[in-house]
Design a protein around this motif. Sequence first.
Motif, PDB file in Angstrom:
ATOM      1  N   GLN A 116       0.837  -1.203   0.000  1.00  0.00           N
ATOM      2  CA  GLN A 116       0.000   0.000   0.000  1.00  0.00           C
ATOM      3  C   GLN A 116       0.872   1.253   0.000  1.00  0.00           C
ATOM      4  OE1 GLN A 116      -3.415  -0.106   2.523  1.00  0.00           O
ATOM      5  NE2 GLN A 116      -3.754   2.081   2.374  1.00  0.00           N
ATOM      6  N   ARG A 117       1.946   1.263   0.782  1.00  0.00           N
ATOM      7  CA  ARG A 117       2.864   2.415   0.788  1.00  0.00           C
ATOM      8  C   ARG A 117       3.538   2.582  -0.583  1.00  0.00           C
ATOM      9  NH1 ARG A 117       3.975   0.248   5.853  1.00  0.00           N
ATOM     10  NH2 ARG A 117       5.947  -0.624   5.121  1.00  0.00           N
ATOM     11  N   PHE A 118       3.872   1.457  -1.218  1.00  0.00           N
ATOM     12  CA  PHE A 118       4.445   1.503  -2.568  1.00  0.00           C
ATOM     13  C   PHE A 118       3.464   2.172  -3.539  1.00  0.00           C
ATOM     14  CE2 PHE A 118       4.621  -0.498  -6.783  1.00  0.00           C
ATOM     15  CZ  PHE A 118       5.905  -0.138  -7.176  1.00  0.00           C
ATOM     16  N   LEU A 119       2.195   1.775  -3.464  1.00  0.00           N
ATOM     17  CA  LEU A 119       1.185   2.365  -4.352  1.00  0.00           C
ATOM     18  C   LEU A 119       0.965   3.843  -4.052  1.00  0.00           C
ATOM     19  CD1 LEU A 119      -1.433  -0.511  -4.548  1.00  0.00           C
ATOM     20  CD2 LEU A 119       0.255   0.153  -6.265  1.00  0.00           C
ATOM     21  N   GLU A 120       1.031   4.229  -2.783  1.00  0.00           N
ATOM     22  CA  GLU A 120       0.914   5.646  -2.425  1.00  0.00           C
ATOM     23  C   GLU A 120       2.065   6.430  -3.043  1.00  0.00           C
ATOM     24  OE1 GLU A 120       0.763   5.352   1.829  1.00  0.00           O
ATOM     25  OE2 GLU A 120      -1.400   4.954   1.834  1.00  0.00           O
ATOM     26  N   ALA A 121       3.284   5.900  -2.936  1.00  0.00           N
ATOM     27  CA  ALA A 121       4.450   6.580  -3.518  1.00  0.00           C
ATOM     28  C   ALA A 121       4.355   6.623  -5.040  1.00  0.00           C
ATOM     29  CB  ALA A 121       5.735   5.877  -3.079  1.00  0.00           C
ATOM     30  N   LEU A 122       3.893   5.544  -5.652  1.00  0.00           N
ATOM     31  CA  LEU A 122       3.721   5.516  -7.099  1.00  0.00           C
ATOM     32  C   LEU A 122       2.648   6.508  -7.536  1.00  0.00           C
ATOM     33  CD1 LEU A 122       4.576   4.187  -9.757  1.00  0.00           C
ATOM     34  CD2 LEU A 122       2.928   2.371  -9.284  1.00  0.00           C
ATOM     35  N   GLY A 123       1.565   6.602  -6.770  1.00  0.00           N
ATOM     36  CA  GLY A 123       0.520   7.575  -7.056  1.00  0.00           C
ATOM     37  C   GLY A 123       1.040   9.005  -6.974  1.00  0.00           C
ATOM     38  N   GLU A 124       1.885   9.271  -5.977  1.00  0.00           N
ATOM     39  CA  GLU A 124       2.500  10.602  -5.854  1.00  0.00           C
ATOM     40  C   GLU A 124       3.375  10.900  -7.072  1.00  0.00           C
ATOM     41  OE1 GLU A 124       2.116  13.120  -3.742  1.00  0.00           O
ATOM     42  OE2 GLU A 124       0.635  11.998  -2.591  1.00  0.00           O
ATOM     43  N   LEU A 125       4.126   9.913  -7.517  1.00  0.00           N
ATOM     44  CA  LEU A 125       4.983  10.087  -8.688  1.00  0.00           C
ATOM     45  C   LEU A 125       4.148  10.395  -9.931  1.00  0.00           C
ATOM     46  CD1 LEU A 125       7.926   9.824  -9.830  1.00  0.00           C
ATOM     47  CD2 LEU A 125       7.318   7.461 -10.356  1.00  0.00           C
ATOM     48  N   ILE A 126       3.061   9.651 -10.110  1.00  0.00           N
ATOM     49  CA  ILE A 126       2.172   9.883 -11.251  1.00  0.00           C
ATOM     50  C   ILE A 126       1.595  11.295 -11.199  1.00  0.00           C
ATOM     51  CG2 ILE A 126      -0.065   9.222 -12.249  1.00  0.00           C
ATOM     52  CD1 ILE A 126       0.717   6.291 -11.461  1.00  0.00           C
ATOM     53  N   ALA A 127       1.092  11.699 -10.045  1.00  0.00           N
ATOM     54  CA  ALA A 127       0.502  13.030  -9.914  1.00  0.00           C
ATOM     55  C   ALA A 127       1.537  14.132 -10.118  1.00  0.00           C
ATOM     56  CB  ALA A 127      -0.166  13.169  -8.543  1.00  0.00           C
ATOM     57  N   GLU A 128       2.747  13.904  -9.631  1.00  0.00           N
ATOM     58  CA  GLU A 128       3.801  14.912  -9.781  1.00  0.00           C
ATOM     59  C   GLU A 128       4.135  15.154 -11.251  1.00  0.00           C
ATOM     60  OE1 GLU A 128       8.564  15.354  -8.835  1.00  0.00           O
ATOM     61  OE2 GLU A 128       7.342  14.165  -7.463  1.00  0.00           O
ATOM     62  N   HIS A 129       4.109  14.104 -12.050  1.00  0.00           N
ATOM     63  CA  HIS A 129       4.529  14.232 -13.443  1.00  0.00           C
ATOM     64  C   HIS A 129       3.382  14.425 -14.435  1.00  0.00           C
ATOM     65  CE1 HIS A 129       8.791  13.592 -12.784  1.00  0.00           C
ATOM     66  NE2 HIS A 129       8.403  12.797 -11.798  1.00  0.00           N
ATOM     67  N   PHE A 130       2.150  14.052 -14.035  1.00  0.00           N
ATOM     68  CA  PHE A 130       1.025  14.137 -14.970  1.00  0.00           C
ATOM     69  C   PHE A 130      -0.121  14.989 -14.457  1.00  0.00           C
ATOM     70  CE2 PHE A 130       3.162  10.086 -15.839  1.00  0.00           C
ATOM     71  CZ  PHE A 130       3.534  10.309 -17.147  1.00  0.00           C
ATOM     72  N   GLY A 131       0.063  15.608 -13.297  1.00  0.00           N
ATOM     73  CA  GLY A 131      -0.975  16.450 -12.725  1.00  0.00           C
ATOM     74  C   GLY A 131      -1.921  15.657 -11.847  1.00  0.00           C
ATOM     75  N   GLY A 132      -2.805  16.369 -11.221  1.00  0.00           N
ATOM     76  CA  GLY A 132      -3.776  15.751 -10.323  1.00  0.00           C
ATOM     77  C   GLY A 132      -3.242  15.639  -8.912  1.00  0.00           C
ATOM     78  N   LEU A 133      -4.119  15.206  -8.036  1.00  0.00           N
ATOM     79  CA  LEU A 133      -3.777  15.022  -6.627  1.00  0.00           C
ATOM     80  C   LEU A 133      -4.061  13.578  -6.240  1.00  0.00           C
ATOM     81  CD1 LEU A 133      -5.528  18.226  -5.263  1.00  0.00           C
ATOM     82  CD2 LEU A 133      -3.066  17.897  -5.588  1.00  0.00           C
ATOM     83  N   ARG A 134      -3.032  12.888  -5.754  1.00  0.00           N
ATOM     84  CA  ARG A 134      -3.225  11.523  -5.300  1.00  0.00           C
ATOM     85  C   ARG A 134      -4.003  11.550  -4.000  1.00  0.00           C
ATOM     86  NH1 ARG A 134      -2.174   8.608  -1.002  1.00  0.00           N
ATOM     87  NH2 ARG A 134      -0.209   9.632  -0.602  1.00  0.00           N
ATOM     88  N   SER A 135      -5.009  10.702  -3.908  1.00  0.00           N
ATOM     89  CA  SER A 135      -5.834  10.606  -2.703  1.00  0.00           C
ATOM     90  C   SER A 135      -5.612   9.242  -2.083  1.00  0.00           C
ATOM     91  CB  SER A 135      -7.304  10.861  -3.069  1.00  0.00           C
ATOM     92  OG  SER A 135      -8.106  10.894  -1.914  1.00  0.00           O
ATOM     93  N   THR A 136      -6.666   8.555  -1.750  1.00  0.00           N
ATOM     94  CA  THR A 136      -6.571   7.324  -0.987  1.00  0.00           C
ATOM     95  C   THR A 136      -6.188   6.115  -1.837  1.00  0.00           C
ATOM     96  OG1 THR A 136      -8.921   6.976  -1.311  1.00  0.00           O
ATOM     97  CG2 THR A 136      -8.267   8.078   0.714  1.00  0.00           C
TER      98      THR A 136
END
Length: 91
Positions: free
Chosen positions: A28-48
């Motif tokens: 789950q922490r890996f997916l949170e970090a991956l979500g942050e990476l996606i949002a940082e480079h493609f926009g949007g805000l990672r949530s839950t």
Amino acid sequence: MPKILKDSEMFDIIRRAPEAIDDSKQYQRFLEALGELIAEHFGGLRSTVTNDPGDGLGYTCAFHIDESVPADGGVYRQYDRDVKWKNGKEA
């Protein structure tokens, strides 16, 4: 001496993560970090990040639109087609 990984090899590690990470909290922490990476480079805000085996979806990561998402929905437009993002807003 460092190991030198090609970009394709790094993508392969990410692709194999579900089998390589056997602890659900760590995954789950890996997916949170991956979500942050996606949002940082493609926009949007990672949530839950959630895992509800009963819904048949497995692990999911929620993203919210923000001003950095392209007007056409960017990379997100081809996923979860029930939700439409256009011109910086949820349609």
